[in-house]
Design a protein around this motif. Structure first.
Motif, PDB file in Angstrom:
ATOM      1  N   PRO A  77       0.841  -1.212   0.000  1.00 40.76           N
ATOM      2  CA  PRO A  77       0.000   0.000   0.000  1.00 40.76           C
ATOM      3  C   PRO A  77       0.874   1.259   0.000  1.00 40.76           C
ATOM      4  CG  PRO A  77      -0.754  -1.559   1.656  1.00 40.76           C
ATOM      5  CD  PRO A  77       0.556  -2.074   1.134  1.00 40.76           C
ATOM      6  N   GLU A  78       0.426   2.270  -0.705  1.00 39.34           N
ATOM      7  CA  GLU A  78       1.211   3.502  -0.845  1.00 39.34           C
ATOM      8  C   GLU A  78       1.521   4.148   0.510  1.00 39.34           C
ATOM      9  OE1 GLU A  78       3.598   5.957  -2.942  1.00 39.34           O
ATOM     10  OE2 GLU A  78       2.500   4.254  -3.762  1.00 39.34           O
ATOM     11  N   ASP A  79       0.569   4.107   1.440  1.00 37.89           N
ATOM     12  CA  ASP A  79       0.835   4.733   2.747  1.00 37.89           C
ATOM     13  C   ASP A  79       1.929   3.985   3.504  1.00 37.89           C
ATOM     14  OD1 ASP A  79      -1.002   2.599   3.091  1.00 37.89           O
ATOM     15  OD2 ASP A  79      -1.776   3.469   4.945  1.00 37.89           O
ATOM     16  N   MET A  84       7.650   3.890   5.223  1.00 38.20           N
ATOM     17  CA  MET A  84       8.993   3.316   5.174  1.00 38.20           C
ATOM     18  C   MET A  84       9.965   4.229   4.457  1.00 38.20           C
ATOM     19  SD  MET A  84      10.067   0.548   6.665  1.00 38.20           S
ATOM     20  CE  MET A  84       9.381   1.403   8.061  1.00 38.20           C
ATOM     21  N   ARG A  85       9.464   4.957   3.476  1.00 36.34           N
ATOM     22  CA  ARG A  85      10.318   5.934   2.788  1.00 36.34           C
ATOM     23  C   ARG A  85      10.776   6.991   3.803  1.00 36.34           C
ATOM     24  NH1 ARG A  85       7.030   6.814  -1.358  1.00 36.34           N
ATOM     25  NH2 ARG A  85       7.881   5.157  -2.618  1.00 36.34           N
ATOM     26  N   LEU A 104      15.242  10.633  -1.610  1.00 41.40           N
ATOM     27  CA  LEU A 104      14.030   9.966  -1.133  1.00 41.40           C
ATOM     28  C   LEU A 104      13.021  10.962  -0.602  1.00 41.40           C
ATOM     29  CD1 LEU A 104      15.143   6.763   0.759  1.00 41.40           C
ATOM     30  CD2 LEU A 104      13.548   6.905  -1.116  1.00 41.40           C
ATOM     31  N   LEU A 105      13.504  11.966   0.108  1.00 43.61           N
ATOM     32  CA  LEU A 105      12.611  12.969   0.676  1.00 43.61           C
ATOM     33  C   LEU A 105      11.817  13.680  -0.414  1.00 43.61           C
ATOM     34  CD1 LEU A 105      11.706  14.341   3.272  1.00 43.61           C
ATOM     35  CD2 LEU A 105      13.592  15.937   3.015  1.00 43.61           C
ATOM     36  N   SER A 106      12.448  13.908  -1.545  1.00 41.32           N
ATOM     37  CA  SER A 106      11.756  14.602  -2.624  1.00 41.32           C
ATOM     38  C   SER A 106      10.634  13.745  -3.202  1.00 41.32           C
ATOM     39  CB  SER A 106      12.735  15.000  -3.735  1.00 41.32           C
ATOM     40  OG  SER A 106      13.239  13.861  -4.384  1.00 41.32           O
ATOM     41  N   GLY A 107      10.686  12.417  -2.989  1.00 38.58           N
ATOM     42  CA  GLY A 107       9.651  11.530  -3.512  1.00 38.58           C
ATOM     43  C   GLY A 107       8.521  11.256  -2.552  1.00 38.58           C
ATOM     44  N   LEU A 108       8.568  11.822  -1.357  1.00 44.21           N
ATOM     45  CA  LEU A 108       7.505  11.576  -0.380  1.00 44.21           C
ATOM     46  C   LEU A 108       6.231  12.311  -0.744  1.00 44.21           C
ATOM     47  CD1 LEU A 108       9.337  11.689   3.078  1.00 44.21           C
ATOM     48  CD2 LEU A 108       8.157   9.757   2.068  1.00 44.21           C
ATOM     49  N   ASN A 109       5.111  11.691  -0.494  1.00 46.61           N
ATOM     50  CA  ASN A 109       3.807  12.326  -0.707  1.00 46.61           C
ATOM     51  C   ASN A 109       3.413  13.084   0.551  1.00 46.61           C
ATOM     52  OD1 ASN A 109       3.484  11.164  -3.267  1.00 46.61           O
ATOM     53  ND2 ASN A 109       2.750   9.273  -2.365  1.00 46.61           N
ATOM     54  N   LEU A 110       3.923  14.296   0.670  1.00 45.51           N
ATOM     55  CA  LEU A 110       3.660  15.110   1.877  1.00 45.51           C
ATOM     56  C   LEU A 110       2.457  15.995   1.670  1.00 45.51           C
ATOM     57  CD1 LEU A 110       7.322  16.106   2.691  1.00 45.51           C
ATOM     58  CD2 LEU A 110       5.995  14.272   3.700  1.00 45.51           C
TER      59      LEU A 110
END
Length: 110
Positions: A77-79, A84-85, A104-110
């Motif tokens: 699941p994406e969440d 984990m990211r 990795l931080l730039s790819g987080l869905n914040l």
């Protein structure tokens, strides 16, 4: 129906309790046993928990490997992958791998 083994979710809960008591080695063992359960989602969840427990044991390389396995699991699941990211960003930053952490931080869905 009677099972001959504890379910993976039960083993994850056991690992969480063991970790809560500070017995991270026993927690890792419970999470590893949980990965044998083929019920959907158990392997991803137990691998994620194992990554956190390994980090607590200062086994950073193994923690990073487990966290990456979850992040790279397209069936997860994406969440869970985002959680984990975020953990992996922290692991990488703490080990001096700032470039990898920033990527990795730039790819987080914040």
């Amino acid at each position: 129906k009677q099972f001959q083994y504890a379910s993976g979710f039960t083993l994850c809960a056991l690992g969480n309790a063991q970790g809560g008591k500070g017995d991270w080695r026993a927690a890792v063992e419970s999470y590893e046993e949980a990965t044998r359960d083929d019920f959907p989602g158990v392997q991803t969840l137990s691998t994620a928990y194992k990554a956190l427990a390994l980090y607590e044991l200062d086994e950073k390389a193994q923690a990073i490997e487990s966290a990456r396995a979850v992040v790279n699991d397209n069936a997860a699941p994406e969440d869970v992958r985002d959680d984990m990211r975020a953990a992996l960003v922290g692991f990488l930053h703490a080990t001096g791998e700032d470039k990898g952490a920033r990527e990795l931080l730039s790819g987080l869905n914040l």
